[in-house]
Each structure stands twice: as structure tokens, then as C-alpha cells.
Design an enzyme around this catalytic site. Structure first.
Site, PDB file in Angstrom:
ATOM      1  N   SER A  10     -12.652  -9.862  31.657  1.00  0.00           N
ATOM      2  CA  SER A  10     -13.752  -8.916  31.828  1.00  0.00           C
ATOM      3  C   SER A  10     -14.955  -9.246  30.959  1.00  0.00           C
ATOM      4  O   SER A  10     -16.072  -8.828  31.269  1.00  0.00           O
ATOM      5  CB  SER A  10     -13.275  -7.498  31.514  1.00  0.00           C
ATOM      6  OG  SER A  10     -12.827  -7.408  30.170  1.00  0.00           O
TER       7      SER A  10
ATOM      8  N   GLY B 280      -9.148  -7.915  33.394  1.00  0.00           N
ATOM      9  CA  GLY B 280      -7.724  -7.771  33.144  1.00  0.00           C
ATOM     10  C   GLY B 280      -6.948  -9.066  33.159  1.00  0.00           C
ATOM     11  O   GLY B 280      -5.732  -9.062  33.002  1.00  0.00           O
TER      12      GLY B 280
ATOM     13  N   ASN C 281      -6.429 -10.834  26.166  1.00  0.00           N
ATOM     14  CA  ASN C 281      -5.485  -9.849  26.698  1.00  0.00           C
ATOM     15  C   ASN C 281      -4.047 -10.198  26.327  1.00  0.00           C
ATOM     16  O   ASN C 281      -3.228  -9.312  26.090  1.00  0.00           O
ATOM     17  CB  ASN C 281      -5.627  -9.742  28.221  1.00  0.00           C
ATOM     18  CG  ASN C 281      -6.923  -9.069  28.620  1.00  0.00           C
ATOM     19  OD1 ASN C 281      -7.474  -8.261  27.881  1.00  0.00           O
ATOM     20  ND2 ASN C 281      -7.428  -9.410  29.788  1.00  0.00           N
TER      21      ASN C 281
ATOM     22  N   ASP D  79     -18.988   3.962  25.657  1.00  0.00           N
ATOM     23  CA  ASP D  79     -17.544   4.098  25.467  1.00  0.00           C
ATOM     24  C   ASP D  79     -17.069   3.409  24.192  1.00  0.00           C
ATOM     25  O   ASP D  79     -15.909   3.560  23.790  1.00  0.00           O
ATOM     26  CB  ASP D  79     -16.764   3.550  26.674  1.00  0.00           C
ATOM     27  CG  ASP D  79     -17.067   2.084  26.975  1.00  0.00           C
ATOM     28  OD1 ASP D  79     -17.634   1.392  26.102  1.00  0.00           O
ATOM     29  OD2 ASP D  79     -16.731   1.631  28.076  1.00  0.00           O
TER      30      ASP D  79
ATOM     31  N   HIS E 183     -17.174  -1.774  25.316  1.00  0.00           N
ATOM     32  CA  HIS E 183     -17.708  -2.882  26.118  1.00  0.00           C
ATOM     33  C   HIS E 183     -19.106  -3.247  25.640  1.00  0.00           C
ATOM     34  O   HIS E 183     -19.906  -2.368  25.364  1.00  0.00           O
ATOM     35  CB  HIS E 183     -17.773  -2.489  27.600  1.00  0.00           C
ATOM     36  CG  HIS E 183     -16.426  -2.272  28.216  1.00  0.00           C
ATOM     37  ND1 HIS E 183     -15.934  -1.019  28.508  1.00  0.00           N
ATOM     38  CD2 HIS E 183     -15.473  -3.156  28.571  1.00  0.00           C
ATOM     39  CE1 HIS E 183     -14.713  -1.141  29.031  1.00  0.00           C
ATOM     40  NE2 HIS E 183     -14.416  -2.424  29.074  1.00  0.00           N
TER      41      HIS E 183
END
Length: 249
Positions: free
Chosen positions: A71, A108, A136, A219, A222
Site C-alpha cells: 500500500s 496488503g 507486512n 487517521d 497513512h
């Protein structure tokens, strides 16, 4: 680069912010994979698949720089034109370099997932391959041997399909949630791969961005468009020496 393992009050706060940032990437990316492309914020994942299809399905004689990652490469939560691969493309144009940038980021994505789709993505040769995967894996505590094997397999596939391609490896760091030994070994994994394979290495893709509140979206996890500008600078410092200037041709 200074180690993330040493403790002091300022670094402690930075590590906490980086933890929230990277963990948020996983949470949002995992949930994003279960949504339709029309429900994703600004459709970053849907866009990234289109870029991947272009890379695989449109033969071209152009020099291609392919960004292959998760991402962070896809530009989750922002417009595709604001993500660092697109910023690199704009920089190439303004500097007179003749390259086509392809964003093959997938939200992801793990190294195992990247290994499984690399053959399909590389249906056409590339000139420069920027590999941004592994974050990840680290946050999920995947065994480092598996992560390294997957990254090595991707590198081997690139060299088999595009023998002349120059490969850039984007280094990643993780917070010490998995323990200091795992954290340290994870960081060193990228240096080892770069040395063993003679790759150009970006020491830490998120240098200057991870954990910096003003460079992340509301948030808190990001990167903002401003954050991606800094990431693009980190990439450009390593990428530019590999470019061939053919403006006179």
C-alpha cells in the site's frame, strides 16, 4: 541511520508513532482487500491493479521503471498522482529522462503474495525494478527466513525475465513489538540481500516520514501527499544514479 532500538523519550514517541503508522497500514490494507474497489477510499487498490495490468498487457519499447510493493507504493488513501511513484514519474519528465513509470503496488501485499504474482507482472521487460515489500511480513511476525526467501525469489525472477534490469531494494524497519532481536534482524535483512545480490539499496523508505504526525493523514497512519513527497526524495537519491540520460537521442 540511527538504530530504533536505543531508548530515549524523543525516540520512544517516534517509535510509538511509527508503530501506529505501520500497524494501521496492515489493518486498513487487510480490510481494503475485502471491500469492492468502489468502497475503498479514493480507490487506490483498484487503481494499482490497473497499473499492473498495463505493465503485463501492453507491449512497449519504452524504458520502464516498475514499482513493486504494497500500500505504500499503491498510495493508499490518496490520489494515484500523489503517490511517490507518480512523483518520481513527474521528476523524470522534468529532468529530461525518457522512462515510463508503472505502479504495481497492491494493498496488503506480503512477500509471499508478491512472489506469487511476479511472473504475471513481468510479462514485459523492465529497465529498473524497485522492490518495496516486507513491512507486512515484519508486523505479522512472519519468520525472517521465509521473508528473505520470498524476496530472493522475486529478485531471481526479475533477473531471469529482465536480465538487464537494475534492481532497487527499498529497506524497511519495524517497531520493536516483536522483540529487539527480530527487529534488528529484520532491518539487517535488506542490507544482506542488497549485498548478496549487488542491489541498489534505499536504507529506509519512510525515513523522515514514519512517526511524523504532520506527514500522515488524519487517521495518523497513512502518509499525506506531503509525506509521499519526502518518500519520493528518498527514492530519487538512490534511483537517479541508475538512470540513463538519452535526451540527446
Amino acid at each position: 541511520m540511527k538504530s530504533l532500538n536505543r531508548y530515549n523519550p524523543i525516540r520512544s514517541y517516534t517509535i510509538l508513532r511509527l508503530s501506529l503508522f505501520l500497524l494501521g497500514v496492515i489493518w486498513s490494507c487487510d480490510s481494503g482487500e475485502n471491500q469492492s474497489s468502489t468502497n475503498r477510499p479514493r480507490k487506490p487498490a483498484g487503481t494499482e491493479r490497473t497499473y499492473t495490468q498495463q505493465a503485463a498487457e501492453q507491449p512497449t519499447d519504452e524504458r520502464v521503471i516498475l514499482f513493486y510493493g504494497n500500500s505504500l507504493t499503491a498510495g493508499y488513501g490518496i490520489e494515484p498522482a500523489q503517490a511517490f511513484p507518480a512523483l518520481i514519474g513527474a521528476k523524470l519528465d522534468s529532468a529530461g529522462y525518457h522512462y515510463k513509470v508503472v505502479n504495481a503496488g497492491l494493498s496488503g501485499e506480503t512477500t509471499a503474495g508478491g512472489r506469487s504474482r511476479i511472473g504475471w507482472v513481468l510479462r514485459q521487460p523492465v529497465s529498473i525494478f524497485v522492490l518495496e515489500l516486507g513491512g507486512n511480513d515484519g508486523l505479522r511476525g512472519i519468520p525472517l527466513t521465509a521473508t528473505k526467501q520470498n524476496l530472493q525469489a522475486i529478485i531471481d525472477t526479475v533477473r531471469a525475465k529482465s536480465p538487464e534490469a537494475k534492481i532497487v531494494l527499498a529497506g524497511m524497519q519495524i517497531p520493536p513489538n516483536m522483540g529487539p532481536e527480530y527487529t534488528s534482524r529484520f532491518r539487517e535483512l535488506y542490507k544482506e540481500l542488497a549485498t548478496e545480490n549487488n542491489l541498489a539499496l534505499i536504507p529506509f523508505l519512510l525515513e523522515g516520514v514514519g512517526g511524523v504526525r504532520r506527514l500522515n493523514q488524519p487517521d495518523g497512519i497513512h502518509p499525506t501527499p506531503e509525506g509521499h513527497k519526502i518518500v519520493a526524495k528518498n527514492v530519487w537519491q538512490v534511483l537517479e544514479p541508475l538512470l540513463e540520460n538519452d535526451t540527446e537521442s
